[in-house]
Write a protein that holds these residues in place. Structure first.
Motif, PDB file in Angstrom:
ATOM      1  N   LYS A   1      18.559  33.111  29.335  1.00  0.00           N
ATOM      2  CA  LYS A   1      18.932  32.641  28.002  1.00  0.00           C
ATOM      3  C   LYS A   1      20.332  33.134  27.634  1.00  0.00           C
ATOM      4  O   LYS A   1      21.159  32.380  27.119  1.00  0.00           O
ATOM      5  N   GLY A   2      20.596  34.404  27.893  1.00  0.00           N
ATOM      6  CA  GLY A   2      21.909  34.968  27.606  1.00  0.00           C
ATOM      7  C   GLY A   2      23.002  34.303  28.415  1.00  0.00           C
ATOM      8  O   GLY A   2      24.109  34.069  27.929  1.00  0.00           O
ATOM      9  N   LEU A   3      22.691  33.993  29.660  1.00  0.00           N
ATOM     10  CA  LEU A   3      23.654  33.297  30.516  1.00  0.00           C
ATOM     11  C   LEU A   3      23.960  31.904  29.964  1.00  0.00           C
ATOM     12  O   LEU A   3      25.123  31.489  29.933  1.00  0.00           O
ATOM     13  N   ALA A   4      22.935  31.202  29.490  1.00  0.00           N
ATOM     14  CA  ALA A   4      23.139  29.859  28.928  1.00  0.00           C
ATOM     15  C   ALA A   4      24.032  29.912  27.693  1.00  0.00           C
ATOM     16  O   ALA A   4      24.972  29.119  27.548  1.00  0.00           O
ATOM     17  N   VAL A   5      23.770  30.860  26.799  1.00  0.00           N
ATOM     18  CA  VAL A   5      24.569  30.961  25.578  1.00  0.00           C
ATOM     19  C   VAL A   5      25.991  31.419  25.915  1.00  0.00           C
ATOM     20  O   VAL A   5      26.966  30.920  25.351  1.00  0.00           O
ATOM     21  N   SER A   6      26.129  32.341  26.848  1.00  0.00           N
ATOM     22  CA  SER A   6      27.460  32.831  27.231  1.00  0.00           C
ATOM     23  C   SER A   6      28.291  31.741  27.890  1.00  0.00           C
ATOM     24  O   SER A   6      29.490  31.623  27.621  1.00  0.00           O
ATOM     25  N   LEU A   7      27.679  30.952  28.744  1.00  0.00           N
ATOM     26  CA  LEU A   7      28.410  29.854  29.379  1.00  0.00           C
ATOM     27  C   LEU A   7      28.805  28.794  28.355  1.00  0.00           C
ATOM     28  O   LEU A   7      29.883  28.202  28.455  1.00  0.00           O
ATOM     29  N   THR A   8      27.951  28.577  27.357  1.00  0.00           N
ATOM     30  CA  THR A   8      28.315  27.656  26.279  1.00  0.00           C
ATOM     31  C   THR A   8      29.502  28.202  25.499  1.00  0.00           C
ATOM     32  O   THR A   8      30.415  27.452  25.138  1.00  0.00           O
ATOM     33  N   LEU A   9      29.495  29.507  25.241  1.00  0.00           N
ATOM     34  CA  LEU A   9      30.625  30.125  24.550  1.00  0.00           C
ATOM     35  C   LEU A   9      31.909  29.931  25.349  1.00  0.00           C
ATOM     36  O   LEU A   9      32.945  29.552  24.805  1.00  0.00           O
ATOM     37  N   TRP A  10      31.835  30.177  26.645  1.00  0.00           N
ATOM     38  CA  TRP A  10      33.012  29.989  27.497  1.00  0.00           C
ATOM     39  C   TRP A  10      33.474  28.522  27.463  1.00  0.00           C
ATOM     40  O   TRP A  10      34.671  28.243  27.324  1.00  0.00           O
ATOM     41  N   ALA A  11      32.534  27.591  27.565  1.00  0.00           N
ATOM     42  CA  ALA A  11      32.887  26.170  27.571  1.00  0.00           C
ATOM     43  C   ALA A  11      33.525  25.743  26.251  1.00  0.00           C
ATOM     44  O   ALA A  11      34.490  24.974  26.242  1.00  0.00           O
ATOM     45  N   THR A  12      33.022  26.253  25.148  1.00  0.00           N
ATOM     46  CA  THR A  12      33.598  25.870  23.859  1.00  0.00           C
ATOM     47  C   THR A  12      35.000  26.441  23.682  1.00  0.00           C
ATOM     48  O   THR A  12      35.863  25.791  23.106  1.00  0.00           O
ATOM     49  N   TYR A  13      35.243  27.648  24.179  1.00  0.00           N
ATOM     50  CA  TYR A  13      36.611  28.175  24.140  1.00  0.00           C
ATOM     51  C   TYR A  13      37.524  27.372  25.052  1.00  0.00           C
ATOM     52  O   TYR A  13      38.676  27.098  24.721  1.00  0.00           O
ATOM     53  N   PHE A  14      37.013  26.987  26.201  1.00  0.00           N
ATOM     54  CA  PHE A  14      37.788  26.197  27.138  1.00  0.00           C
ATOM     55  C   PHE A  14      38.129  24.834  26.536  1.00  0.00           C
ATOM     56  O   PHE A  14      39.249  24.347  26.673  1.00  0.00           O
ATOM     57  N   MET A  15      37.171  24.206  25.848  1.00  0.00           N
ATOM     58  CA  MET A  15      37.387  22.889  25.250  1.00  0.00           C
ATOM     59  C   MET A  15      38.318  22.941  24.039  1.00  0.00           C
ATOM     60  O   MET A  15      38.826  21.920  23.612  1.00  0.00           O
ATOM     61  N   SER A  16      38.523  24.133  23.498  1.00  0.00           N
ATOM     62  CA  SER A  16      39.383  24.226  22.317  1.00  0.00           C
ATOM     63  C   SER A  16      40.839  23.935  22.649  1.00  0.00           C
ATOM     64  O   SER A  16      41.640  23.710  21.753  1.00  0.00           O
TER      65      SER A  16
END
Length: 190
Positions: free
Chosen positions: A132-147
């Motif tokens: 679960k933590g990995l899923a949320v962390s990867l989403t965080l990384w992806a959203t920063y990347f998409m910014s």
């Protein structure tokens, strides 16, 4: 990537204690999802206070460690990159607030909905907290990347602490740091 990895490590340490919502937007989403409005308002306000204090303390620690201004993460579009300059600034140097507001809303929504999905989906109740933590962390990384260099924050407490740091340090150095505060409303509201 470092912020996502740090979030993952802290998630593992704190998920069983506090639910691992270090973000006021996530705390508000959890508060609304649980629907215990009258009974939990004090808890929500306490979470927000602790999150804000935590970000100010973290900013202070970083400043004390490096003993000089850290400009690694400014809440401001990266003006030095020609690609980003075209995206977020007009030819006259004015900022396109609409694009930054859209990215902040979209990325915050993705992060919060992923957090709620991971925590509240019944079929994920048996999934290990590491996954679960990995899923949320990867989403965080992806959203920063998409910014795309917009200075995305997705965390109101971080926005307040980081902007106060930027404005304070730059004004202390004799530079005009007040311009950095012009975007804070975007990062707090969305």
């Amino acid at each position: 990537m470092a912020r996502a990895f740090t979030y993952f490590v802290v998630w593992i340490m704190c998920v069983s204690v506090s639910g691992a919502h270090f973000n006021p937007a996530v705390s508000l989403a959890v508060y609304l999802a649980e629907g215990k409005y009258a009974r939990q308002i004090g808890r929500l306000l306490l979470y927000w206070l602790v999150q804000l204090c935590g970000f100010f303390f973290g900013t202070l620690i970083v400043y004390m460690i490096f003993n000089n201004p850290v400009n690694a993460y400014l809440l401001w579009p990266m003006a030095q990159s020609p690609d980003v300059r075209i995206w977020f600034f007009s030819e006259k140097g004015n900022i396109y607030y609409g694009k930054i507001v859209f990215l902040e809303i979209f990325n915050t929504f993705l992060f919060v909905i992923t957090y709620l999905f991971v925590i509240y989906k019944p079929s994920l109740r048996t999934v290990d907290e590491i996954i679960k933590g990995l899923a949320v962390s990867l989403t965080l990384w992806a959203t920063y990347f998409m910014s795309a260099g917009s200075g995305a924050c997705m965390n109101p407490a971080f926005a307040i602490a980081q902007t106060a740091y930027q404005v304070g340090v730059l004004n202390g150095l004799g530079a005009n740091g007040n311009g950095f505060a012009s975007l804070i409303w975007v990062y707090i509201v969305f």
